[in-house]
Design a protein around this motif. Structure first.
Motif, PDB file in Angstrom:
ATOM      1  N   THR B 108       5.138  14.281  10.856  1.00  0.00           N
ATOM      2  CA  THR B 108       4.703  13.696   9.520  1.00  0.00           C
ATOM      3  C   THR B 108       3.930  15.162   9.112  1.00  0.00           C
ATOM      4  O   THR B 108       3.325  15.852   9.985  1.00  0.00           O
ATOM      5  N   VAL B 109       3.991  15.388   8.024  1.00  0.00           N
ATOM      6  CA  VAL B 109       3.366  16.449   7.380  1.00  0.00           C
ATOM      7  C   VAL B 109       1.945  16.321   6.702  1.00  0.00           C
ATOM      8  O   VAL B 109       1.980  15.191   5.958  1.00  0.00           O
ATOM      9  N   ILE B 110       1.075  16.727   7.043  1.00  0.00           N
ATOM     10  CA  ILE B 110      -0.324  16.378   6.566  1.00  0.00           C
ATOM     11  C   ILE B 110      -1.086  17.800   6.045  1.00  0.00           C
ATOM     12  O   ILE B 110      -0.735  18.981   6.367  1.00  0.00           O
ATOM     13  N   VAL B 111      -2.375  17.474   5.377  1.00  0.00           N
ATOM     14  CA  VAL B 111      -3.129  18.877   5.094  1.00  0.00           C
ATOM     15  C   VAL B 111      -4.254  18.385   5.799  1.00  0.00           C
ATOM     16  O   VAL B 111      -4.969  17.374   5.579  1.00  0.00           O
ATOM     17  N   HIS B 112      -5.156  19.469   6.197  1.00  0.00           N
ATOM     18  CA  HIS B 112      -6.426  19.206   6.798  1.00  0.00           C
ATOM     19  C   HIS B 112      -7.233  20.339   6.392  1.00  0.00           C
ATOM     20  O   HIS B 112      -6.811  21.324   6.003  1.00  0.00           O
ATOM     21  N   GLN B 113      -8.683  19.960   6.547  1.00  0.00           N
ATOM     22  CA  GLN B 113      -9.568  21.053   6.307  1.00  0.00           C
ATOM     23  C   GLN B 113     -10.290  21.605   7.624  1.00  0.00           C
ATOM     24  O   GLN B 113     -11.676  21.640   7.334  1.00  0.00           O
ATOM     25  N   TYR B 114      -9.802  21.914   8.581  1.00  0.00           N
ATOM     26  CA  TYR B 114     -10.547  21.849   9.636  1.00  0.00           C
ATOM     27  C   TYR B 114     -10.700  23.377  10.154  1.00  0.00           C
ATOM     28  O   TYR B 114     -10.479  23.965  11.259  1.00  0.00           O
ATOM     29  N   GLY B 115     -10.178  24.282   9.202  1.00  0.00           N
ATOM     30  CA  GLY B 115     -10.345  25.737   9.366  1.00  0.00           C
ATOM     31  C   GLY B 115      -9.242  26.454   9.896  1.00  0.00           C
ATOM     32  O   GLY B 115      -8.175  25.926  10.083  1.00  0.00           O
ATOM     33  N   TRP B 116      -9.586  27.682  10.431  1.00  0.00           N
ATOM     34  CA  TRP B 116      -8.636  28.654  10.795  1.00  0.00           C
ATOM     35  C   TRP B 116      -8.079  28.321  12.123  1.00  0.00           C
ATOM     36  O   TRP B 116      -8.532  28.794  12.796  1.00  0.00           O
ATOM     37  N   ARG B 117      -7.053  27.593  12.466  1.00  0.00           N
ATOM     38  CA  ARG B 117      -6.639  27.380  13.670  1.00  0.00           C
ATOM     39  C   ARG B 117      -5.026  26.873  13.630  1.00  0.00           C
ATOM     40  O   ARG B 117      -4.600  26.376  12.766  1.00  0.00           O
ATOM     41  N   THR B 118      -4.472  27.237  14.935  1.00  0.00           N
ATOM     42  CA  THR B 118      -2.916  27.015  14.856  1.00  0.00           C
ATOM     43  C   THR B 118      -2.875  25.722  14.982  1.00  0.00           C
ATOM     44  O   THR B 118      -1.698  24.840  14.913  1.00  0.00           O
ATOM     45  N   HIS B 119      -3.688  24.974  15.914  1.00  0.00           N
ATOM     46  CA  HIS B 119      -3.481  23.303  16.094  1.00  0.00           C
ATOM     47  C   HIS B 119      -4.914  22.838  16.055  1.00  0.00           C
ATOM     48  O   HIS B 119      -5.949  23.442  16.060  1.00  0.00           O
ATOM     49  N   ALA B 120      -4.699  21.478  15.690  1.00  0.00           N
ATOM     50  CA  ALA B 120      -5.885  20.687  15.670  1.00  0.00           C
ATOM     51  C   ALA B 120      -5.480  19.365  16.281  1.00  0.00           C
ATOM     52  O   ALA B 120      -4.507  18.748  15.990  1.00  0.00           O
ATOM     53  N   VAL B 121      -6.726  18.773  16.764  1.00  0.00           N
ATOM     54  CA  VAL B 121      -6.774  17.287  17.552  1.00  0.00           C
ATOM     55  C   VAL B 121      -7.325  16.459  16.242  1.00  0.00           C
ATOM     56  O   VAL B 121      -8.690  16.833  16.084  1.00  0.00           O
ATOM     57  N   LEU B 122      -6.687  15.433  15.348  1.00  0.00           N
ATOM     58  CA  LEU B 122      -7.543  14.908  14.414  1.00  0.00           C
ATOM     59  C   LEU B 122      -7.275  13.351  14.849  1.00  0.00           C
ATOM     60  O   LEU B 122      -6.442  12.798  15.475  1.00  0.00           O
ATOM     61  N   ASP B 123      -8.677  12.773  14.350  1.00  0.00           N
ATOM     62  CA  ASP B 123      -8.825  11.177  14.581  1.00  0.00           C
ATOM     63  C   ASP B 123      -8.392  10.525  13.430  1.00  0.00           C
ATOM     64  O   ASP B 123      -9.046  10.702  12.393  1.00  0.00           O
ATOM     65  N   THR B 124      -7.123   9.879  13.529  1.00  0.00           N
ATOM     66  CA  THR B 124      -6.552   9.140  12.235  1.00  0.00           C
ATOM     67  C   THR B 124      -7.179   7.795  11.636  1.00  0.00           C
ATOM     68  O   THR B 124      -7.276   7.394  10.726  1.00  0.00           O
ATOM     69  N   GLU B 125      -8.328   7.539  12.886  1.00  0.00           N
ATOM     70  CA  GLU B 125      -8.720   6.027  12.576  1.00  0.00           C
ATOM     71  C   GLU B 125     -10.062   6.235  11.861  1.00  0.00           C
ATOM     72  O   GLU B 125     -11.027   5.469  11.655  1.00  0.00           O
ATOM     73  N   ASN B 126     -10.397   7.621  11.419  1.00  0.00           N
ATOM     74  CA  ASN B 126     -11.702   8.068  10.793  1.00  0.00           C
ATOM     75  C   ASN B 126     -11.770   7.474   9.416  1.00  0.00           C
ATOM     76  O   ASN B 126     -10.516   7.201   8.798  1.00  0.00           O
ATOM     77  N   GLN B 127     -12.995   7.589   8.925  1.00  0.00           N
ATOM     78  CA  GLN B 127     -13.211   7.161   7.287  1.00  0.00           C
ATOM     79  C   GLN B 127     -12.394   7.987   6.576  1.00  0.00           C
ATOM     80  O   GLN B 127     -11.862   7.550   5.340  1.00  0.00           O
ATOM     81  N   ASP B 128     -12.384   9.339   6.783  1.00  0.00           N
ATOM     82  CA  ASP B 128     -11.632  10.173   5.932  1.00  0.00           C
ATOM     83  C   ASP B 128     -10.437  10.868   6.787  1.00  0.00           C
ATOM     84  O   ASP B 128     -10.301  12.025   7.402  1.00  0.00           O
ATOM     85  N   PRO B 129      -9.270  10.051   6.803  1.00  0.00           N
ATOM     86  CA  PRO B 129      -8.149  10.366   7.623  1.00  0.00           C
ATOM     87  C   PRO B 129      -7.488  11.635   7.024  1.00  0.00           C
ATOM     88  O   PRO B 129      -7.630  11.914   5.964  1.00  0.00           O
TER      89      PRO B 129
END
Lengths: 357, 357
Positions: B108-129
């Motif tokens: 799945t292709v997504i867009v996130h705003q967690y900064g300058w990083r090659t990888h990120a672990v994201l919580d999809t059940e958050n209020q702001d997925p």
């Protein structure tokens, strides 16, 4: 614009009939001209009183005699555009003394914007005829209110707060120069609309009056430890609507106290009017505007000219109901117009500054 | 906000299973932290590259690998709020590499705003997925446009021009930084809507591109005799809508060229971002705001978050139809993020500055 005659200050030999008339009727007209451009705060010597006879009326013209003359901050700004020798700008409440217009019989009360003058000859058939007092103007209200609460200052407050700022119930409205002709009405309309009204003024007497008027909070900006601290105390939840009569550094500071999506009406900038370069005071508050997503709206009350009748009707209604109170700072005598104007610019007035002729 | 794990840069003895995993899967993550606060224009040495293993996923979490990373002017402003050692802010287009969420399968292709990083672990059940790419995203469009014309820069242009400035057919729209990711789209949407589009940019190559895009007039602000003269020539009938990405003195000058009732969108202030006090540049243009009854609106595109889907759909449509053209300035390699960022701040890019991982 209606033409305004009677600017001649010398009388040539061709004017015998007019001279004869002036001897018979003794209608001598006086006006103030700008003798020299103001350097900073105007001085009395910057004005010159000119006396002249009024010309004969042509068909459609009326001769009006001023009853009250207004002194307002905006005149300082407009004066920058006047050439030396030109009649000082301003608004008068006047009564028709002679008429060659069936629409404006003798005795009709009108308001005109032909400057600091005891008399004026106005063309009623012009595109922009003189404005009559509202037909239902209450007999127990002084006619001077046509230059105040039921005139431009009151309408500026009314449209500025309701059309431009769109103040909503529960919001905090801040107004500076709050004891002035416009500011005092801004706060009172804000209260009528269920807003929290906060005002600043330049003396303790003014602040006391604001509290009498029902302002929720008011402070003397000259004696507080800082404007920042005063705003924090008076508007602890921030400002939603800012009605700005002052401009300059004052405004740059206030913008830091605005809430997200706050609105700012840029109405006047009296703190800058006497500066050589009115833009020199106060940095562009880019950060606050963008960060808080503020909307700043510059406006002149003529923007809502088509809605003035409704605005005046509402103001008269509120005054009759006692919901809007007013106060006037009256100077007697046309000769004292410069003194009244300068006094208003330095904040001597509480309420509307007016000259009674 | 979604939580973002994987900030540890040291590995304790308790992490044997995770170490084992990293040896097996070789999922090493890199990110850039602010090593020291920027003093003026950032330097490459102000950033530090941190390498670490990615943690195990919990239920509802996904591991995403960045495909493209964005460098944008707003990051310079936001960086003021970051403590030293914190990951540099920014937006990425990423693909799900591991998933413990049925809503976000691998790929799945997504867009996130967690900064300058090659990888990120994201919580999809958050209020702001995490935001998924639109389901109908055209296969022939590069995914990088999710950070450009179909992302925040494009939406900023779209909502800024149409919702905030309410540009109308026949009006003159002026935009600065016009060859940038947002500015280039502002001018093109203005043309689509029947406005006259005028742009300024900082090189002749940029100006040439603006003319290719269909701008009615464009100039290199660095080589014109004066901004005043350039605006007079490019917008002889004055400016109705001003989309401001630059701020400071530039804006103070532009406001003098606005028409009555003109609107100004305060979107960015790149001319001030590297200043110690961003408020120090440019006087408060009180006179122009009041005299011309201008409306200035500070905005951030998230104001219209609920309307982003329509905005993206319209942008994709215009791109497919060839009505909106785009250009990208691509830097290869995550290690070059600081270089790309600094280059964008000094205006090296034509179109959207992007980093390809």
């Amino acid at each position: 614009m209606a033409s305004c005659r009677g600017q001649r200050s010398t009388v040539g030999p061709e004017c015998v009939s007019r001279l004869f008339k002036s001897v018979v009727n003794m209608v001598k007209s006086k006006r103030f001209v700008v003798a020299r451009h103001f350097d900073g705060l105007p001085k009395e010597s910057d004005f010159q009183l000119v006396e002249e006879e009024t010309p004969d009326l042509k068909d459609g013209e009326i001769l009006v005699a001023s009853i009250f003359s207004s002194v307002d901050p905006y005149m300082r700004t407009l004066s920058r555009r006047l050439s030396e020798g030109v009649t000082m700008v301003g608004e008068c409440c006047a009564r028709v003394a002679e008429s060659k217009s069936s629409d404006f019989p003798v005795g009709t009360v009108i308001v005109h914007q032909y400057g600091w003058r005891t008399h004026a000859v106005l063309d009623t058939e012009n595109q922009d005829p003189p404005r009559k007092a509202p037909a239902d103007y209450p007999k127990d209200l002084p006619l001077s209110l046509l230059l105040g609460a039921v005139g431009i200052p009151g309408l500026t407050a009314y449209f500025g707060l309701l059309k431009c700022l769109e103040a909503k119930e529960g919001e905090t409205v801040f107004v500076n120069a709050a004891a002035g002709a416009t500011g005092s009405i801004v706060g009172q309309i804000a209260r009528i609309k269920g807003c929290k009204a906060v005002g600043s003024a330049g003396s303790d007497a003014k602040v006391a009056w604001l509290k009498e008027l029902g302002f929720d909070a008011a402070f003397n900006y000259k004696t507080v430890s800082s404007l920042d601290a005063a705003l924090k105390e008076a508007a602890p939840n921030g400002i939603d609507c800012y009605f700005d009569n002052v401009g300059g550094d004052f405004t740059t500071t206030v913008l830091n106290h605005m809430n997200l999506y706050g609105r700012v009406a840029i109405v006047g900038g009296i703190s800058t009017y006497n500066d050589k370069d009115p833009s020199s005071k106060g940095a562009f508050p880019y950060k606050a505007i963008q960060g808080k997503q503020l909307t700043l709206i510059g406006f002149v009350v003529s923007r809502w000219l088509d809605q003035w009748p409704q605005g005046k009707a509402q103001m008269m209604q509120w005054i009759k109901e006692g919901k809007i109170k007013y106060r006037e700072h009256v100077t007697e005598g046309f000769e004292n117009m410069p003194k009244a104007f300068i006094g208003m610019l330095v904040g001597e007035n509480i309420g509307k500054a007016i000259v009674k002729l």
